[in-house]
Design an enzyme around this catalytic site. Sequence first.
Site, PDB file in Angstrom:
ATOM      1  N   GLN A  45      31.391  20.031  -1.425  1.00 22.40           N
ATOM      2  CA  GLN A  45      30.461  20.565  -0.257  1.00 22.40           C
ATOM      3  C   GLN A  45      30.488  21.610  -0.716  1.00 22.40           C
ATOM      4  O   GLN A  45      31.426  22.348  -0.633  1.00 22.40           O
ATOM      5  CB  GLN A  45      31.212  20.274   1.005  1.00 22.40           C
ATOM      6  CG  GLN A  45      30.681  21.051   2.204  1.00 22.40           C
ATOM      7  CD  GLN A  45      29.015  20.527   2.444  1.00 22.40           C
ATOM      8  OE1 GLN A  45      28.747  19.348   2.160  1.00 22.40           O
ATOM      9  NE2 GLN A  45      28.347  21.689   2.535  1.00 22.40           N
ATOM     10  N   GLU A  79      17.888  15.079   6.812  1.00 22.50           N
ATOM     11  CA  GLU A  79      18.319  15.333   5.191  1.00 22.50           C
ATOM     12  C   GLU A  79      17.317  15.225   4.078  1.00 22.50           C
ATOM     13  O   GLU A  79      17.022  15.995   3.486  1.00 22.50           O
ATOM     14  CB  GLU A  79      19.524  14.396   4.815  1.00 22.50           C
ATOM     15  CG  GLU A  79      20.924  14.528   5.738  1.00 22.50           C
ATOM     16  CD  GLU A  79      21.250  15.932   6.244  1.00 22.50           C
ATOM     17  OE1 GLU A  79      20.706  16.922   5.623  1.00 22.50           O
ATOM     18  OE2 GLU A  79      21.862  15.947   7.245  1.00 22.50           O
ATOM     19  N   TYR A  88      19.785  25.300  14.715  1.00 22.51           N
ATOM     20  CA  TYR A  88      19.173  23.981  14.727  1.00 22.51           C
ATOM     21  C   TYR A  88      18.155  23.765  15.689  1.00 22.51           C
ATOM     22  O   TYR A  88      16.900  23.519  15.653  1.00 22.51           O
ATOM     23  CB  TYR A  88      20.315  22.917  14.911  1.00 22.51           C
ATOM     24  CG  TYR A  88      20.888  22.585  13.525  1.00 22.51           C
ATOM     25  CD1 TYR A  88      22.239  23.308  13.605  1.00 22.51           C
ATOM     26  CD2 TYR A  88      21.025  21.574  12.707  1.00 22.51           C
ATOM     27  CE1 TYR A  88      23.001  23.056  12.374  1.00 22.51           C
ATOM     28  CE2 TYR A  88      21.513  21.337  11.951  1.00 22.51           C
ATOM     29  CZ  TYR A  88      22.764  22.134  11.636  1.00 22.51           C
ATOM     30  OH  TYR A  88      23.555  22.067  10.366  1.00 22.51           O
TER      31      TYR A  88
HETATM   32  N1  BES Z   1      23.153  21.267   5.821  1.00 20.95           N
HETATM   33  C1  BES Z   1      23.752  20.747   6.998  1.00 20.95           C
HETATM   34  C2  BES Z   1      25.097  20.334   6.788  1.00 20.95           C
HETATM   35  C3  BES Z   1      25.932  21.730   6.872  1.00 20.95           C
HETATM   36  C4  BES Z   1      26.076  22.456   7.976  1.00 20.95           C
HETATM   37  C5  BES Z   1      26.785  22.092   5.621  1.00 20.95           C
HETATM   38  C6  BES Z   1      26.842  23.527   7.920  1.00 20.95           C
HETATM   39  C7  BES Z   1      27.337  22.993   5.670  1.00 20.95           C
HETATM   40  C8  BES Z   1      27.630  24.058   6.995  1.00 20.95           C
HETATM   41  C9  BES Z   1      23.040  19.197   7.274  1.00 20.95           C
HETATM   42  O1  BES Z   1      21.701  19.267   7.025  1.00 20.95           O
HETATM   43  C10 BES Z   1      23.200  18.919   8.692  1.00 20.95           C
HETATM   44  O2  BES Z   1      22.508  19.730   9.523  1.00 20.95           O
HETATM   45  N2  BES Z   1      23.654  18.038   9.099  1.00 20.95           N
HETATM   46  C11 BES Z   1      23.796  17.345  10.541  1.00 20.95           C
HETATM   47  C12 BES Z   1      22.989  16.274  10.930  1.00 20.95           C
HETATM   48  C13 BES Z   1      21.544  16.961  11.626  1.00 20.95           C
HETATM   49  C14 BES Z   1      20.865  15.387  12.196  1.00 20.95           C
HETATM   50  C15 BES Z   1      21.951  17.645  12.769  1.00 20.95           C
HETATM   51  C16 BES Z   1      25.089  16.941  10.906  1.00 20.95           C
HETATM   52  O3  BES Z   1      25.820  17.176   9.857  1.00 20.95           O
HETATM   53  O4  BES Z   1      25.483  16.536  11.710  1.00 20.95           O
HETATM   54 ZN    ZN Z   2      20.407  20.348   8.313  1.00 19.61          ZN
END
Ligand code: BES
Ligand code: ZN
Length: 644
Positions: A182, A339, A425
């Site tokens: 990660q 994603e 977000y």
């Molecule tokens: N890039 C993120 C995952 C992430 C967040 C990695 C913070 C490292 C630090 C990924 O794209 C993401 O946002 N995943 C979300 C899903 C989304 C539908 C909100 C999750 O993991 O829940």
């Molecule tokens: Zn994301």
Amino acid sequence: MTYSKLFNFKTVGFRAVGAASILALAACAGETESKKVEPVEITVSEINQPVDSADAFTYANYQDVRTTHLDLNLDVNFDRKVLDGTITLDFERINDDADMLILDTQDLTIESVETLDSGNWIAVSYGLSSEDPNLGQALTIPLSETAEKVRISYETSPDAKGLQWLSPSQTAGKVHPYMFSQGQPIYARTMAPVQDTPAVRITYSAKLTTPPELVALMSASQDPNTPRDGEYEFDMPQPIPVYLLAFAVGDIDFKAINDHIGVYAEEYILDAAAEEFSETPEMEVANVELYGPYRWGRYDLIVLPPSFPYGGMENPRLSFLTPTLVAGDKSLTNVVAHELAHSWSGNLVTNATWRDSWLNEGFTSYVENRIMEALYGEDRAIMEQALDMQNLKRSLTEAPSPAYTHLKLPEDLENLDYAFSLVSYLKGANFLFFLEDRFGRERFDPFLAGYFDSYAFKSVTTEDFLTYLDENLRNRFPDVVSDAEIDAWVYGPGLPDTVRKPVSNAFTKVDNYRADWANGNISASDIPTQEWTTHEWLHFLNNMPEKITMEQMTALDETFNFTGTSNAETAFAWYMLAIKNDYKPAMPELRKFLVSVGRGKFIYRLYGALKDNGKKAWAEKVYETARPGYNPIAQDRIDAILGK
Ligand code: BES
Ligand code: ZN
């Protein structure tokens, strides 16, 4: 002080490698004309553009010297739980006088540093700064005027924050070990010495050696038909920020969805995952129609072991996913849409610093919702907006100060977790909903497509976006949105009153039934739930009255069988309710859930709720069993929650 740099390069000395070893290295300099490295051609000027706003989370001197290509040659050693080998870095001088390359490292053992100078590899003496618990150590490498490349022999630590090593017993198959990485936001530096800032983009190539019975995958080109032989080669010709560097190694199988989309997973879940995500091709088509070409070649998904700490991670060409998305009814595939959407917002156009992370996550959440609407219709998209809005409102109340609810995060941002709160977000997505509503889709959609195209393979700041918005939309339609409105969204706290207010008719019905039930007018079995989707169930559970009686909890559970449900989102919502209402019959299944699922979104709040509701001792006992299976990133977070 957590995430701030501990020293100034100009004034504080580095802990150089011991004098004796410098002499030893110097002595053999010139003789170390070792392995030949093939030159890689890249057009640097296309990749990077100067970024004036510095990234506080890197030691790299990327304003002076910028790495452009990485070549990795690593042994994946499961016995010692390390990656061991070399990285060769190509670089470009931005400042002609630059005489040093500074890289980020964390928990790496550096064995040697060489530069390719006039055709010879020469060992050089390097510096390592003292260690910051969050940023790691700066590795400083002197560059002569003629130095062309840098090669570093190193190995990672078994405790590397960005790598999780699972024993065979921690996998579904139980026979082979597994490893996955990660990188986001700043863990790439625990995998290799790199300029660990999203302002810098690199292409990469890699050779991985693994036990021959295992498959290795990276966020790069790969042929699903590659024979399993323990020797794997990868190439990533599109420039990416290093947080997108990714590895997965294990007993992994593949199933195609179409000619360029497929799923990798352990065998136990492969067919179910291919079925669950069978609509990924339609998602890609919807994305391309709205925002322009998919520029990465293949798009594959990999379902990781349950300890993967996120819902998904947008590693290019190969999104990483939690197995908790495989619900059997495609109800949680918005994470795939998310994603995939990062292939435009985030991977193609990247936030230049983590203070601008809404440019990645807010744009992506917006596009995700547009894709869900395109595939499944407006009702589902609005339900997702409404569920999100409730979560956003809760998150806004949890911010440590109003500045953490700005889209542009504060300069003194200390903890990177705040760059990934729901503010980035969902306030981010809502800013774009606001712009869409004002300008209309007929103007806003082509505008966004133009933004992705103009900044393709570049890293941008919030201010770059606002300038682009002015030049391409606001100046052409001047009276649509005022400066004050933009300012309130980007540099102001909370939610501006220009926010869209999603109203779901389906949810209104759920609200009415819930109220009737809570008031005792009807019993649980009178609620017509046969046609409810997961979204309706979540809305039903998330909006229960503060306190519910034991009789009511029991009636809900007996009627709807929440305890032990296989849908992870519903299970999470139910267990939160069970914890708050001290509903003991759920505890054994909650324990199972916590021990088997490592997804942060669920477990951080469950442990937090247990602690806040007088169940800390119980939580600690469960955690003792669960912790060894959690990802290092999740271990850190829960250690902090439980005050370990
Ligand atoms: N890039 C993120 C995952 C992430 C967040 C990695 C913070 C490292 C630090 C990924 O794209 C993401 O946002 N995943 C979300 C899903 C989304 C539908 C909100 C999750 O993991 O829940
Ligand atoms: Zn994301």
